[in-house]
Design a protein around this motif. Structure first.
Motif, PDB file in Angstrom:
ATOM      1  N   PRO A 271       0.713  -1.219   0.104  1.00  0.00           N
ATOM      2  CA  PRO A 271       0.042  -0.047  -0.070  1.00  0.00           C
ATOM      3  C   PRO A 271       0.906   1.148  -0.014  1.00  0.00           C
ATOM      4  O   PRO A 271       0.640   2.286  -0.694  1.00  0.00           O
ATOM      5  CB  PRO A 271      -0.692  -0.225   1.452  1.00  0.00           C
ATOM      6  CG  PRO A 271      -0.839  -1.457   1.767  1.00  0.00           C
ATOM      7  CD  PRO A 271       0.533  -2.222   0.984  1.00  0.00           C
ATOM      8  N   LEU A 272       1.911   1.118   0.696  1.00  0.00           N
ATOM      9  CA  LEU A 272       2.820   2.350   0.635  1.00  0.00           C
ATOM     10  C   LEU A 272       3.424   2.769  -0.663  1.00  0.00           C
ATOM     11  O   LEU A 272       3.472   3.935  -1.110  1.00  0.00           O
ATOM     12  CB  LEU A 272       3.967   2.215   1.624  1.00  0.00           C
ATOM     13  CG  LEU A 272       4.834   3.478   1.704  1.00  0.00           C
ATOM     14  CD1 LEU A 272       4.450   4.715   2.538  1.00  0.00           C
ATOM     15  CD2 LEU A 272       6.182   3.220   2.792  1.00  0.00           C
ATOM     16  N   VAL A 273       3.899   1.557  -1.448  1.00  0.00           N
ATOM     17  CA  VAL A 273       4.482   2.010  -2.791  1.00  0.00           C
ATOM     18  C   VAL A 273       3.248   2.328  -3.430  1.00  0.00           C
ATOM     19  O   VAL A 273       3.405   3.352  -4.475  1.00  0.00           O
ATOM     20  CB  VAL A 273       4.851   0.529  -3.214  1.00  0.00           C
ATOM     21  CG1 VAL A 273       5.145   0.626  -4.646  1.00  0.00           C
ATOM     22  CG2 VAL A 273       6.024   0.088  -2.491  1.00  0.00           C
ATOM     23  N   GLY A 274       2.141   1.926  -3.379  1.00  0.00           N
ATOM     24  CA  GLY A 274       0.909   2.389  -4.244  1.00  0.00           C
ATOM     25  C   GLY A 274       0.547   3.864  -4.021  1.00  0.00           C
ATOM     26  O   GLY A 274       0.428   4.731  -4.867  1.00  0.00           O
ATOM     27  N   LEU A 275       0.617   4.218  -2.616  1.00  0.00           N
ATOM     28  CA  LEU A 275       0.432   5.680  -2.403  1.00  0.00           C
ATOM     29  C   LEU A 275       1.390   6.523  -2.999  1.00  0.00           C
ATOM     30  O   LEU A 275       1.238   7.567  -3.533  1.00  0.00           O
ATOM     31  CB  LEU A 275       0.402   5.855  -1.003  1.00  0.00           C
ATOM     32  CG  LEU A 275      -0.096   7.130  -0.185  1.00  0.00           C
ATOM     33  CD1 LEU A 275      -1.545   7.488  -0.638  1.00  0.00           C
ATOM     34  CD2 LEU A 275      -0.080   6.996   1.167  1.00  0.00           C
ATOM     35  N   PRO A 300       3.045  10.831   1.532  1.00  0.00           N
ATOM     36  CA  PRO A 300       3.671   9.301   1.701  1.00  0.00           C
ATOM     37  C   PRO A 300       4.244   9.312   3.248  1.00  0.00           C
ATOM     38  O   PRO A 300       4.104   8.080   3.798  1.00  0.00           O
ATOM     39  CB  PRO A 300       4.892   9.572   1.031  1.00  0.00           C
ATOM     40  CG  PRO A 300       4.513  10.402  -0.146  1.00  0.00           C
ATOM     41  CD  PRO A 300       3.672  11.499   0.527  1.00  0.00           C
ATOM     42  N   VAL A 301       4.428  10.403   4.055  1.00  0.00           N
ATOM     43  CA  VAL A 301       4.855  10.321   5.333  1.00  0.00           C
ATOM     44  C   VAL A 301       3.555   9.791   6.203  1.00  0.00           C
ATOM     45  O   VAL A 301       3.807   8.891   7.019  1.00  0.00           O
ATOM     46  CB  VAL A 301       5.437  11.530   6.119  1.00  0.00           C
ATOM     47  CG1 VAL A 301       5.684  11.289   7.677  1.00  0.00           C
ATOM     48  CG2 VAL A 301       6.747  12.074   5.241  1.00  0.00           C
ATOM     49  N   PHE A 306       0.257   5.743   8.884  1.00  0.00           N
ATOM     50  CA  PHE A 306      -1.041   4.818   8.997  1.00  0.00           C
ATOM     51  C   PHE A 306      -0.950   3.272   8.894  1.00  0.00           C
ATOM     52  O   PHE A 306      -1.326   2.446   9.463  1.00  0.00           O
ATOM     53  CB  PHE A 306      -2.140   5.329   7.940  1.00  0.00           C
ATOM     54  CG  PHE A 306      -3.376   4.537   7.866  1.00  0.00           C
ATOM     55  CD1 PHE A 306      -4.310   4.542   9.006  1.00  0.00           C
ATOM     56  CD2 PHE A 306      -3.682   3.791   6.941  1.00  0.00           C
ATOM     57  CE1 PHE A 306      -5.413   3.754   8.788  1.00  0.00           C
ATOM     58  CE2 PHE A 306      -4.760   3.104   6.722  1.00  0.00           C
ATOM     59  CZ  PHE A 306      -5.332   2.891   7.714  1.00  0.00           C
ATOM     60  N   PHE A 307       0.024   2.811   7.724  1.00  0.00           N
ATOM     61  CA  PHE A 307       0.193   1.694   7.388  1.00  0.00           C
ATOM     62  C   PHE A 307       0.832   0.874   8.531  1.00  0.00           C
ATOM     63  O   PHE A 307       0.512  -0.343   8.746  1.00  0.00           O
ATOM     64  CB  PHE A 307       1.028   1.455   5.954  1.00  0.00           C
ATOM     65  CG  PHE A 307       0.075   2.198   4.989  1.00  0.00           C
ATOM     66  CD1 PHE A 307      -1.492   1.859   4.785  1.00  0.00           C
ATOM     67  CD2 PHE A 307       0.691   2.686   3.921  1.00  0.00           C
ATOM     68  CE1 PHE A 307      -2.106   2.160   3.849  1.00  0.00           C
ATOM     69  CE2 PHE A 307      -0.259   3.157   2.954  1.00  0.00           C
ATOM     70  CZ  PHE A 307      -1.446   2.956   2.712  1.00  0.00           C
ATOM     71  N   VAL A 308       2.057   1.398   9.051  1.00  0.00           N
ATOM     72  CA  VAL A 308       2.869   0.890  10.184  1.00  0.00           C
ATOM     73  C   VAL A 308       2.005   0.780  11.515  1.00  0.00           C
ATOM     74  O   VAL A 308       2.116  -0.429  11.983  1.00  0.00           O
ATOM     75  CB  VAL A 308       4.044   1.670  10.645  1.00  0.00           C
ATOM     76  CG1 VAL A 308       4.713   1.308  11.669  1.00  0.00           C
ATOM     77  CG2 VAL A 308       4.875   1.881   9.185  1.00  0.00           C
ATOM     78  N   THR A 352       0.216  14.824  11.726  1.00  0.00           N
ATOM     79  CA  THR A 352       1.525  15.022  10.745  1.00  0.00           C
ATOM     80  C   THR A 352       1.225  16.108   9.534  1.00  0.00           C
ATOM     81  O   THR A 352       1.721  17.104   9.359  1.00  0.00           O
ATOM     82  CB  THR A 352       2.022  13.892   9.957  1.00  0.00           C
ATOM     83  OG1 THR A 352       2.174  12.743  11.042  1.00  0.00           O
ATOM     84  CG2 THR A 352       3.221  14.033   9.379  1.00  0.00           C
ATOM     85  N   LEU A 353       0.052  15.992   9.018  1.00  0.00           N
ATOM     86  CA  LEU A 353      -0.250  16.872   8.043  1.00  0.00           C
ATOM     87  C   LEU A 353      -0.536  18.258   8.794  1.00  0.00           C
ATOM     88  O   LEU A 353      -0.112  19.477   7.956  1.00  0.00           O
ATOM     89  CB  LEU A 353      -1.678  16.598   7.269  1.00  0.00           C
ATOM     90  CG  LEU A 353      -2.130  17.415   6.459  1.00  0.00           C
ATOM     91  CD1 LEU A 353      -1.463  17.660   5.190  1.00  0.00           C
ATOM     92  CD2 LEU A 353      -3.605  16.906   5.450  1.00  0.00           C
TER      93      LEU A 353
END
Length: 829
Positions: A271-275, A300-301, A306-308, A352-353
């Motif tokens: 999912p991170l690569v997709g984002l 990406p950050v 979120f994914f972690v 973070t945003l």
């Protein structure tokens, strides 16, 4: 930039000092040189005029205190680079200086002019010339040491100023989000931000070059967008299915845990690569401006956060009951834990945003307080629920007789602290302490994520160890997994420090101090010296062990030296090799121990008083190994301890008794005390058997029978022949002793047993009586005793008292129960 971004940047920068010994030179583009030549070139290239200008400017900045924190950090990095060069400059001319010192020492001690001493003019002139040359060579070193001290002082002042600013930021009172007047400001800022993004897109669309770029990159944008969207939406599902298949097909539990964990990384990576691909697709359109790029680059950050969080939650609270879980919770509680982890990860991404937009001055302080408040409140609620799950784990964990385990107690404390901070954070945010509230909420969240990652890594490495050793549960018994877990925990400490507010410069400062080492007198010992010492000592130790093994297995067995002597030689060789390896390692590392003379003197006094017993045992052990009055395998008797010597060390000797118990005897007792060594000279030893016969027995017959019994025993030596001695006239018997020399004294108990059996058999055949102790009792005055007993008859008749109305006249036919006293009788043998 938010704390998470700084954390990721800090982790990247922390590897720079480890991978490059001179990061300042690397950043400046200098070519690395090797060894002492590099250090000398760096020291000679130091421009102290430029350093003076930099140091003066740093002192002015510190005096005014008006520079920004970022400027202070940049200046600190520059000072740290200069300090590294000064440290290297302190080793310039080291070889020449040592040579000069040796030359001066070779001339002998300088004469005492006050006492009227003198020396030849040629030697005095030579000494003066050498000392003058030595002083010239030491000038660059003293200059570098002074500059090093100044740089260190400036760095400490900069660090103190930055820490004061950090503390002031945490305690700064800002606008409260409960004030309705700030709602309009937040709404206006949000609208301005959205309008800015739309205006940037419209402006880019109206530009011919941007439109042309979009048409040219259109296919790439579509392909990247579609691939990224598929990976972001379906990557986690694919990884979960593969992990389930691996778990079902793997028979070994350890292999299943490792493979499932590795496959589950796809739930994070795909999912991170997709984002990232979708962000790249949007950036490739050229339709974004500064505001849009700021938002896109932080996405990406946010996705990583979120994914972690979701990945760690899935492994900490596994859905599959067959997967090992670090927390003792029910299936419903694990589901709740996964939900809390996912929501906290989403809230941290939103935080973070907001922080990125605030750092870019796209949102005002009031707008940040209003927009951040609901995030902090929801995060506090979910923190409280997550802390409650930790408390439930501690309560569900089994309780032993000694109480709860330390791990469960720590989890209980962490759970309660999490609940407390989950309440404190929203309260601080409502008052207006937004920075403190952010610190109280998200620092514990990141800490819990770090602990979950540590538990995961430790579990994986334990299962890898089980697979490597091919034995299930070997990690719970081995030392290597414990050391690896300790190493993982130590490596996590810098990350934990960054989470709780430490700066990257603080950690690099610790690393620099570690590389600089410490000084003992005029000698500086660095980690490189320790590494050199360890490597050289390890080589010497291995060579010593190889020599010992060669002597033990090849050389000594071909000699006539007994086993005890062979062990003594091998032990002495080991001590000598150990000592030589230490001396050579110290010399190779360049460690000067002359400055430790005072410490060594004080230590010798302490040894004389407090460690004299240990030293005495050590010296006694050396004497035992050299003189060998007692060797391994000897049958000895020390005090009340008798047994076989199993091992002689430098401090104590281990003796195995005939009861199969080990007794540790200090070596000093074997040297200063009385020791009986039954097998030192040879294996033969004397046996004494005592026996007694009745009075009236033919003593010559007894002598002949005992002699025949002793001579018939196979273990008895006939030269000299066994002896039978008539010892004397005992109280109950005629006493004899059989004295015989045995070939092997180790069988003394067996031979004594056989001889006793044979004596009993032969005495029975020869009708020789073995008496037993007898005692005769006779009365000296029986008539007086009878009269006395007759007068006291009613009292001794056995009736203690009589009932009223009963005849108390003694019956002459009754037998009184007499109890004579010691005055009425006496006894002789």
């Amino acid at each position: 930039m938010h704390r998470l971004c700084r954390l990721l940047l800090g982790l990247a920068l922390l590897t720079l000092p480890i991978l490059t010994p001179n990061p300042g030179a690397l950043l400046s583009g200098a070519q690395p040189l090797a060894g002492a030549a590099w250090a000398q070139t760096e020291a000679e290239a130091i421009d102290y005029d430029e350093w003076e200008r930099l140091a003066t400017r740093a002192e002015e900045v510190l005096a005014t205190g008006q520079a920004s924190t970022e400027a202070l950090e940049i200046m600190r990095g520059t000072l740290a680079n200069w300090r590294t060069r000064f440290l290297q400059g302190q080793s310039i001319n080291a070889t020449q200086i040592q040579t000069l010192r040796d030359q001066i020492s070779a001339l002998g001690a300088a004469p005492d002019t006050e006492a009227g001493e003198s020396e030849p003019e040629e030697i005095a002139a030579r000494r003066a010339a050498l000392e003058e040359r030595l002083a010239e060579l030491q000038v660059p070193i003293r200059t570098a040491e002074e500059a090093y001290s100044r740089a260190s002082g400036l760095i400490r002042q900069l660090d103190a100023l930055v820490r004061e600013r950090q503390a002031a930021e945490l305690t700064e009172l800002g606008p409260t989000p409960l004030n309705p007047a700030h709602y309009a400001t937040a709404w206006e800022d949000a609208q301005t931000l959205l309008r800015g993004i739309a205006a940037e897109f419209a402006a880019a669309w109206s530009m011919e070059t941007r439109s042309e770029l979009l048409r040219r990159n259109g296919p790439v944008v579509v392909i990247l967008g579609l691939i990224g969207l598929v990976l972001a939406l379906r990557g986690r599902v694919w990884s979960a299915r593969i992990a389930d298949r691996v778990l079902r097909r793997s028979s070994a539990a350890a292999r299943a845990v490792v493979l499932t964990t590795l496959v589950s990384l796809g739930q994070l990576v795909l999912p991170l690569v997709g984002l990232v691909l979708m962000v790249l697709a949007v950036l490739s359109t050229g339709m974004t401006g500064p505001i849009g790029e700021t938002v896109l680059r932080i996405i990406p950050v946010m996705g990583l956060t979120f994914f972690v969080a979701r990945w760690l939650g899935a492994l900490t609270f596994p859905r599959d009951p067959e997967m090992p879980a670090p927390l003792t919770l029910s299936a419903e509680q694990r589901t709740e834990g996964r939900l809390h982890s996912t929501v906290l990860g989403l809230l941290l991404a939103a935080e973070t945003l907001l922080q990125a937009l605030g750092d870019a001055d796209m949102l005002s302080t009031a707008a940040l307080a209003v927009l951040d408040f609901p995030i902090l409140v929801i995060a506090g609620l979910f923190m409280m629920r997550l802390g409650h799950l930790l408390v439930l784990h501690s309560r569900n964990a089994p309780v032993t007789d000694e109480g709860r385990q330390l791990r469960d107690q720590v989890v209980m404390v962490l759970g309660r602290l999490t609940i407390l901070l989950g309440v404190l954070g929203p309260v601080l945010a409502a008052i207006g302490y937004r920075a403190a509230a952010n610190f109280a909420i998200f620092s514990p969240v990141l800490t819990l994520a770090l602990l979950a990652a540590l538990i995961l890594l430790q579990r994986v490495q334990s299962r890898v160890y089980d697979i490597t050793t091919k034995r299930e549960g070997a990690s719970s018994e081995g030392l290597i997994p414990v050391l690896v877990n300790l190493l993982i925990a130590v490596l996590a400490l810098p990350v934990l420090a960054l989470i709780w507010g430490a700066r990257v410069s603080d950690l690099t400062e610790l690393w620099s101090q570690f590389l600089a080492g410490f000084s003992i007198g005029t000698t500086r010992i660095s980690p490189g010296d320790f590494m050199t010492f360890a490597i050289v000592f390890a080589i010497g130790y291995v060579i010593t062990r190889m020599l010992q093994g060669t002597l033990r297995n090849t050389v000594l067995p071909k000699t006539r030296i007994d086993i005890g002597g062979q062990n003594a030689l091998i032990s002495v060789l080991g001590y000598i090799g150990f000592f030589l390896a230490a001396v050579i390692a110290i010399t190779t590392a360049g460690i000067d121990l002359s400055s430790l003379a005072i410490v060594a003197g004080a230590l010798s006094v302490g040894i004389g008083f407090g460690l004299q017993t240990i030293v005495s045992n050590f010296v006694s052990g050396i004497i035992l190994l050299v003189e060998r009055p007692v060797s391994e395998g000897d049958w000895v008797q020390v005090g009340g301890v008798m047994g076989i010597v199993k091992r002689i060390s430098v401090r104590s000797t281990r003796i195995e008794t005939f009861d199969r118990t080990d007794v540790i005897v200090p070596n000093a007792d074997l040297i200063t005390g009385q020791v009986t060594n039954w097998t030192k000279g040879n294996m033969s030893g004397r046996l004494i058997v005592k026996v007694g016969v009745a009075y009236g027995t033919d003593t010559k017959l007894v002598d002949r029978v005992l002699r025949e019994v002793a001579e018939a025993q196979p273990m008895v030596i006939l030269t000299p022949p066994p002896q039978v001695i008539f010892m004397g006239f005992g109280a109950d018997s005629l006493d004899f002793e059989v004295r015989a020399i045995l070939r092997d004294v180790s069988f003394i108990m067996v031979v004594q047993n056989d001889i006793n059996h044979e004596i009993a058999r032969r005495f029975a055949e020869e009708r020789i009586e073995i008496p037993f102790a007898q005692r005769d009792l006779w009365l000296r005055n029986p008539d007086a005793l009878a009269n006395a007993l007759h007068r006291r008859g009613p009292l001794r008749a056995g009736s203690a008292s009589a009932a009223p109305g009963t005849d108390t006249t003694p019956d002459s036919s009754a037998t009184p129960q007499l109890t004579p006293t010691a005055d009425d009788m006496s006894g002789d043998d």
